[in-house]
Design a protein around this motif. Structure first.
Motif, mmCIF file in Angstrom:
data_model
loop_
_atom_site.group_PDB
_atom_site.id
_atom_site.type_symbol
_atom_site.label_atom_id
_atom_site.label_comp_id
_atom_site.label_asym_id
_atom_site.label_seq_id
_atom_site.Cartn_x
_atom_site.Cartn_y
_atom_site.Cartn_z
ATOM 1 N N VAL A 50 0.854 -1.191 0.000
ATOM 2 C CA VAL A 50 0.000 0.000 0.000
ATOM 3 C C VAL A 50 0.888 1.238 0.000
ATOM 4 C CG1 VAL A 50 -1.843 1.239 1.189
ATOM 5 C CG2 VAL A 50 -1.796 -1.259 1.224
ATOM 6 N N ILE A 51 0.767 2.042 -1.045
ATOM 7 C CA ILE A 51 1.634 3.203 -1.235
ATOM 8 C C ILE A 51 1.068 4.391 -0.462
ATOM 9 C CG2 ILE A 51 2.747 4.704 -2.918
ATOM 10 C CD1 ILE A 51 3.545 1.751 -3.057
ATOM 11 N N MET A 56 7.482 3.815 1.166
ATOM 12 C CA MET A 56 6.907 2.598 0.589
ATOM 13 C C MET A 56 7.123 2.550 -0.914
ATOM 14 S SD MET A 56 5.902 0.850 3.121
ATOM 15 C CE MET A 56 4.678 -0.395 2.705
ATOM 16 N N VAL A 57 7.150 3.709 -1.568
ATOM 17 C CA VAL A 57 7.461 3.746 -3.002
ATOM 18 C C VAL A 57 8.891 3.256 -3.235
ATOM 19 C CG1 VAL A 57 7.720 5.212 -5.037
ATOM 20 C CG2 VAL A 57 5.844 5.630 -3.434
ATOM 21 N N LYS A 58 9.803 3.710 -2.375
ATOM 22 C CA LYS A 58 11.205 3.279 -2.505
ATOM 23 C C LYS A 58 11.337 1.780 -2.291
ATOM 24 C CE LYS A 58 13.135 7.715 -0.977
ATOM 25 N NZ LYS A 58 13.901 8.414 0.092
ATOM 26 N N ILE A 59 10.598 1.248 -1.325
ATOM 27 C CA ILE A 59 10.634 -0.189 -1.060
ATOM 28 C C ILE A 59 10.092 -0.962 -2.256
ATOM 29 C CG2 ILE A 59 9.615 -2.022 0.345
ATOM 30 C CD1 ILE A 59 9.759 -0.017 2.708
ATOM 31 N N ILE A 85 3.768 6.845 -10.826
ATOM 32 C CA ILE A 85 4.944 6.623 -9.980
ATOM 33 C C ILE A 85 5.102 5.137 -9.664
ATOM 34 C CG2 ILE A 85 5.897 7.008 -7.668
ATOM 35 C CD1 ILE A 85 4.698 9.832 -7.801
ATOM 36 N N ALA A 86 3.985 4.483 -9.331
ATOM 37 C CA ALA A 86 4.025 3.057 -8.998
ATOM 38 C C ALA A 86 4.451 2.220 -10.202
ATOM 39 C CB ALA A 86 2.664 2.598 -8.488
ATOM 40 N N ILE A 87 3.909 2.551 -11.366
ATOM 41 C CA ILE A 87 4.277 1.826 -12.588
ATOM 42 C C ILE A 87 5.751 2.043 -12.902
ATOM 43 C CG2 ILE A 87 3.892 1.666 -15.075
ATOM 44 C CD1 ILE A 87 0.936 2.462 -14.476
#
Length: 213
Positions: A50-51, A56-59, A85-87
């Motif tokens: 869950v972002i 969490m994005v870095k992880i 960003i997630a993609i």
């Protein structure tokens, strides 16, 4: 274009085949990577991250670069910017807690699967009408558990549902028999547990899936 479409179908098929995924939130970001490794060791091959924070994005990005990594579902995505960003960080699937047509269009253009979350039968039907291939019913347990999944599917057997939200490990099989294609388990896998215990719980959850026939 056809190749990308085939990859998309393989991704959805894998979720339905695995029938189990873990849901991780940013309560302790510094431990998340180790938790993911422990879950993978226990046989859970799909992780929804869950972002909620930049950490969490870095992880997500770090896990995405690993060899033999689990499939990564980026959860909590509401805006197009978050999805992009997630993609870009390597997410395999986008999961939104809301019905958002902008996300439908973006994920279609990027040829990446989108799972939208619904609570009511009407929301589930609207998501299906938008050609969402998997619809997450959450919070499933507070809404009535496996019986609620059955109630939604009874008149709409054409909808592919995955269930998540305060689900206990011991209830996994019940949700699958109720018609869920896959079940997401969150804190029940890692709350008040060290890494060895997390692996043990993951193995128990995986065993529950093997009991489903």
């Amino acid at each position: 274009m056809e190749i990308k479409k085939e990859i998309k179908m393989d991704t959805i098929a894998r979720i339905c085949s695995e029938k189990l995924f873990a849901v991780l939130r940013a309560q302790e970001p510094q431990k998340t990577e180790a938790i993911i490794d422990s879950l993978s060791e226990g046989g859970i091959n799909i992780i929804e991250i869950v972002i909620e924070t930049p950490e969490m994005v870095k992880i997500l990005g770090k896990i995405a670069k690993k060899e033999n990594r689990p499939m990564i579902m980026a959860g909590g995505i509401i805006t197009q910017r978050q999805a992009q960003i997630a993609i870009g960080s390597g997410a395999d699937v986008i999961v939104s807690p809301v019905f958002q047509m902008n996300l439908v269009r973006l994920c279609k253009s990027q040829q990446i699967p989108l799972i939208m979350t619904a609570t009511t039968p009407n929301e589930a039907y609207s998501a299906w009408k938008a050609r969402t291939q998997l619809i997450k019913i959450s919070p499933a347990n507070p809404m009535g558990g496996p019986e609620y999944i059955e109630d939604i599917l009874r008149p709409m057997k054409f909808i592919n549902i995955i269930a998540a939200g305060s689900i206990k490990i011991e209830d996994i099989t019940s949700y699958l028999y109720a018609g869920a294609k896959a079940v997401g388990i969150g804190r029940a896998l890692y709350k008040d547990a060290d890494l060895n215990e997390i692996t043990k719980r993951a193995r128990i959850a995986r065993e529950k899936v093997t009991q489903y026939k």
